[in-house]
Write an enzyme that holds these catalytic residues in place. Structure first.
Site, PDB file in Angstrom:
ATOM      1  N   THR A  17       0.699   5.590  -3.784  1.00 34.95           N
ATOM      2  CA  THR A  17       1.548   5.932  -4.932  1.00 34.95           C
ATOM      3  C   THR A  17       2.674   4.941  -5.130  1.00 34.95           C
ATOM      4  O   THR A  17       3.110   4.708  -6.257  1.00 34.95           O
ATOM      5  CB  THR A  17       2.102   7.366  -4.720  1.00 34.95           C
ATOM      6  OG1 THR A  17       0.996   8.261  -4.800  1.00 34.95           O
ATOM      7  CG2 THR A  17       3.130   7.748  -5.744  1.00 34.95           C
ATOM      8  N   THR A  97       0.638   8.094   1.024  1.00 37.67           N
ATOM      9  CA  THR A  97       1.155   9.076   1.984  1.00 37.67           C
ATOM     10  C   THR A  97       0.060  10.008   2.521  1.00 37.67           C
ATOM     11  O   THR A  97       0.229  10.598   3.578  1.00 37.67           O
ATOM     12  CB  THR A  97       2.271   9.923   1.348  1.00 37.67           C
ATOM     13  OG1 THR A  97       1.761  10.553   0.174  1.00 37.67           O
ATOM     14  CG2 THR A  97       3.486   9.088   1.020  1.00 37.67           C
ATOM     15  N   ASP A  98      -1.076  10.115   1.792  1.00 40.43           N
ATOM     16  CA  ASP A  98      -2.086  11.110   2.200  1.00 40.43           C
ATOM     17  C   ASP A  98      -2.597  10.884   3.619  1.00 40.43           C
ATOM     18  O   ASP A  98      -2.783  11.839   4.369  1.00 40.43           O
ATOM     19  CB  ASP A  98      -3.270  11.099   1.224  1.00 40.43           C
ATOM     20  CG  ASP A  98      -2.927  11.774  -0.104  1.00 40.43           C
ATOM     21  OD1 ASP A  98      -1.806  12.288  -0.239  1.00 40.43           O
ATOM     22  OD2 ASP A  98      -3.791  11.799  -0.998  1.00 40.43           O
TER      23      ASP A  98
HETATM   24  N1  ASP Z   1      -2.551   9.371  -3.642  1.00 42.37           N
HETATM   25  C1  ASP Z   1      -1.605   8.837  -2.838  1.00 42.37           C
HETATM   26  C2  ASP Z   1      -2.188   8.135  -1.622  1.00 42.37           C
HETATM   27  O1  ASP Z   1      -2.660   7.026  -1.780  1.00 42.37           O
HETATM   28  C3  ASP Z   1      -0.542   9.767  -2.448  1.00 42.37           C
HETATM   29  C4  ASP Z   1       0.661   8.997  -2.111  1.00 42.37           C
HETATM   30  O2  ASP Z   1       0.628   7.816  -1.853  1.00 42.37           O
HETATM   31  O3  ASP Z   1       1.730   9.627  -2.108  1.00 42.37           O
HETATM   32  O4  ASP Z   1      -2.188   8.631  -0.533  1.00 42.37           O
END
Ligand code: ASP
Length: 337
Positions: A17, A97-98
């Site tokens: 993200t 973050t995932d």
């Molecule tokens: N969809 C995202 C990711 O690549 C979520 C994030 O980065 O917060 O994990």
């Protein structure tokens, strides 16, 4: 400080993200990664130039729910190169973050350096009102440039909180305070522009483990380790499917203290008799899974302790790659790391 006396920081971007954009400033969810680059992110934070000299390199540009062990290997090789450069003070990794906690844990166990390695990301896309990525990035660079960050293992720093990669888990799907320390709590905090250190990881990591990225990169096929999540009516069908898919380890995310449904128990016992390692983890975030029933111990089931199921999977893969099939080594690794 003149710019040439600022610390040099290697920054490796993998996507997420922090480099995603929405249709407008109010789009906070429901986007996919596009063509926003790490260079665009860096130019959105000109203050970085007062903190460090940054050398950025894109390792991948993916949403981290689609993370692969190939990216872990590529990132690991890049980190090893930066760690060997005497002029690099620290390393920052930007990541979705995932699955940040998985890549960070892999790196924590394998990176052979005392230099700070700081993972960061964002919960709001770069185009959002009050995007969190720019300040998270600035803080991650400050932390990586801080000599006091050395020797603390891989860190996850978002929203002013610094967690150990061993302990951090994403526990909120939308809030900027997305990560929690499951058991240990923060190793440090960012307070204004100060970094306040609070602790160090208790267990060995990095130089203190037998694991390495080179060894992990050797096999053509990595061992299959499946995670199975228990629930009412858990009848063991997925355990049998994992065995049929040639899983070498099953991480059973059981209820409570790594408990096992009586119907699933039969399938797990058969798998264990077939030399499949059974790791008893918990679907409960936090706390410590203990060795449990005598019959589970007799069958060789290994308790997860304080590791989440997804971290158990990575540790089990590293053990298999390093030592092959060895119940002693598997048990020892879960007791040690
Ligand atoms: N969809 C995202 C990711 O690549 C979520 C994030 O980065 O917060 O994990």
């Amino acid at each position: 400080m003149t710019s040439s006396s600022l610390p040099r920081i290697a920054l490796f971007a993998t996507g997420g993200t922090i480099v995603s954009s929405g249709a407008d400033a109010l789009q906070m969810t429901g986007y996919r990664i596009g063509d926003f680059t790490v260079d665009a992110l860096l130019s959105a934070v000109p203050q970085l130039a007062q903190v460090a000299r940054i050398e950025a390199r894109e390792i991948a540009r993916i949403d981290s729910m689609s993370m692969t062990s190939q990216v872990w290997k590529d990132l690991g090789a890049a980190i090893a190169e930066a760690a060997a450069d005497p002029d690099i003070a620290g390393i920052v990794v930007t990541h979705g973050t995932d699955t940040m906690e998985e890549t960070a844990w892999f790196t924590h166990l394998t990176a052979k350096t005392e230099k700070p390695i700081v993972f960061t990301g964002a919960m709001r896309p770069a185009t959002a009102l009050a995007a969190d990525g720019p300040l998270n990035l600035l803080n991650a660079v400050r932390i990586a440039a801080d000599p006091a960050a050395r020797g603390r293992g891989v860190l996850i720093a978002l929203n002013d909180v610094i967690l150990s990669a061993r302990d951090a888990m994403k526990t909120n799907p939308t809030n900027v305070a997305a990560f929690s320390g499951l058991v240990q709590g923060p190793l440090g905090l960012v307070a204004g522009d100060a970094i306040v250190w609070l602790g160090r990881p208790e267990r060995p990591f990095g130089l203190g483990t037998p694991f390495s990225v080179e060894q992990f990169s050797r096999p053509r096929r990595l061992p299959r380790v499946d995670i199975l999540y228990s629930h009412a009516d858990d009848d063991g069908v997925l355990v049998r499917a994992a065995v049929a898919a040639r899983a070498e380890v099953i991480v059973h995310a059981g209820t409570g203290n790594g408990s096992i449904h009586e119907e699933c128990e039969k399938a797990l016992a058969e798998a264990a008799a077939d030399n499949v390692f059974i790791i008893r983890a918990s679907r409960v975030p936090g706390g410590c899974v203990t060795p449990g029933l005598a019959e589970w111990q007799e069958r060789g089931y290994i308790p997860a302790g304080t590791l989440s199921p997804q971290k158990c999977r990575i540790l089990a893969m590293l053990v298999l790659v390093q030592f092959g099939w060895s119940p002693e080594k598997m048990k020892e690794a879960f007791a040690t790391f």
